[in-house]
Scaffold this active site. Structure first.
Site, short mmCIF file in Angstrom:
data_model
loop_
_atom_site.label_atom_id
_atom_site.label_comp_id
_atom_site.label_asym_id
_atom_site.label_seq_id
_atom_site.Cartn_x
_atom_site.Cartn_y
_atom_site.Cartn_z
N SER A 41 46.00 48.02 42.36
CA SER A 41 45.16 47.79 41.27
C SER A 41 43.68 47.84 41.73
CB SER A 41 45.28 46.36 40.72
OG SER A 41 44.94 45.36 41.50
N LYS A 102 40.58 41.11 41.41
CA LYS A 102 40.12 41.85 40.65
C LYS A 102 38.43 42.05 40.75
CE LYS A 102 44.29 42.34 38.73
NZ LYS A 102 44.85 43.62 38.81
#
Length: 273
Positions: A41, A102
């Site tokens: 990700s 993230k």
């Protein structure tokens, strides 16, 4: 003069071991902890197999701090401070209660939206310019996303050639963070409605925009949604080492051949040019 081995004071040894354990837990809870990258990700910034250090203190502490299970559930953070836009953070996911990593995109009061793959912040497009493609060696833990991205060189070396873009977030006096993102194909997450980030929350996204479950998706969809600030565990600081997935537990030599030497001691707080 007596012979034989000296007797071990087991009470003292156990006390030392307990103190050492408490010290380690204290460091992990309040100072820093290691983290392992399990997914794609955050490619190209982080690769599967990267190991890194996450500092715990920059944003204060919440009831979700590890090794502090006796604290009651409470909103906010003690000694709390908001992350900065562009910070890479480790968070506690509300969907599976695991640690995810993230990038901070939106802060309280920001409006975040995606339009045709372009990030909009407070109704203004975030600058996004094309950069040279990233060439990532294809390894056991980093296979190419699709066959058309695979490049095989004359010597047989295999790479994943991905189109890369540089985004620059707004900041004080033009000092916003720049970072690389991948945008490989069109997905329904390239177009999202405007979302106002409420107080006490942050909006997070992965740098690999087409392969990241993040704040564009609700926890019910397997994403993060608008994440409460108490779910932020810490800030990613730098990598320590990285493994390409070819290591085998029973083969110590492979522990060294699997190392990606160029991935060691990479700062995660420096922006892209």
């Amino acid at each position: 003069m007596s012979g034989g081995k000296p007797r071990i004071d087991w009470k003292k040894e156990l006390r030392y071991a307990a103190l050492l354990g408490i010290a380690v837990m204290g460091i992990w809870s309040f100072v820093a902890k290691p983290f392992f990258i399990p997914s794609e990700s955050m490619v190209p910034t982080l690769l599967v197999g990267d190991r890194l250090v996450v500092s715990k203190y920059p944003y204060g502490f919440s009831y979700l701090s590890p090794f502090l299970p006796v604290l009651p559930k409470m909103e906010g953070r003690a000694f709390g401070k908001l992350p900065e836009r562009g910070d890479i953070v480790v968070v506690k996911s509300p969907s599976d209660h695991k640690d995810w990593i993230k990038r901070v995109i939106g802060l309280p009061g920001d409006t975040v939206q995606m339009q045709d793959g372009v990030l909009y912040l407070n109704n203004t497009a975030v600058p996004k310019r094309a950069a040279s493609p990233t060439m990532i060696p294809e390894t056991e833990n980093m296979p190419c996303a699709r066959a058309e991205f695979r490049v095989v060189e004359a010597d047989g070396a295999r790479f994943c050639r991905y189109p890369r873009f540089i985004e620059t977030l707004p900041g004080k006096e033009g000092s916003g963070r720049s970072y690389a993102v991948l945008d490989l194909l069109f997905s329904y997450a390239d177009d999202t409605p405007p979302v106002l980030v409420p107080q006490g929350h942050v909006f997070l996204m992965g740098d690999n925009r087409d392969r990241s479950a993040d704040s564009r998706f609700s926890p019910e969809e397997g994403g993060l949604g608008l994440l409460p600030i108490e779910n932020v565990i810490g800030r990613a600081e730098f990598t320590t080492f990285s493994l390409d997935g070819s290591q085998r537990f029973w083969n110590p030599v492979s522990w060294f051949t699997a190392l990606r030497g160029e991935r060691a001691w990479v700062s995660l707080r420096d922006g892209e040019e």
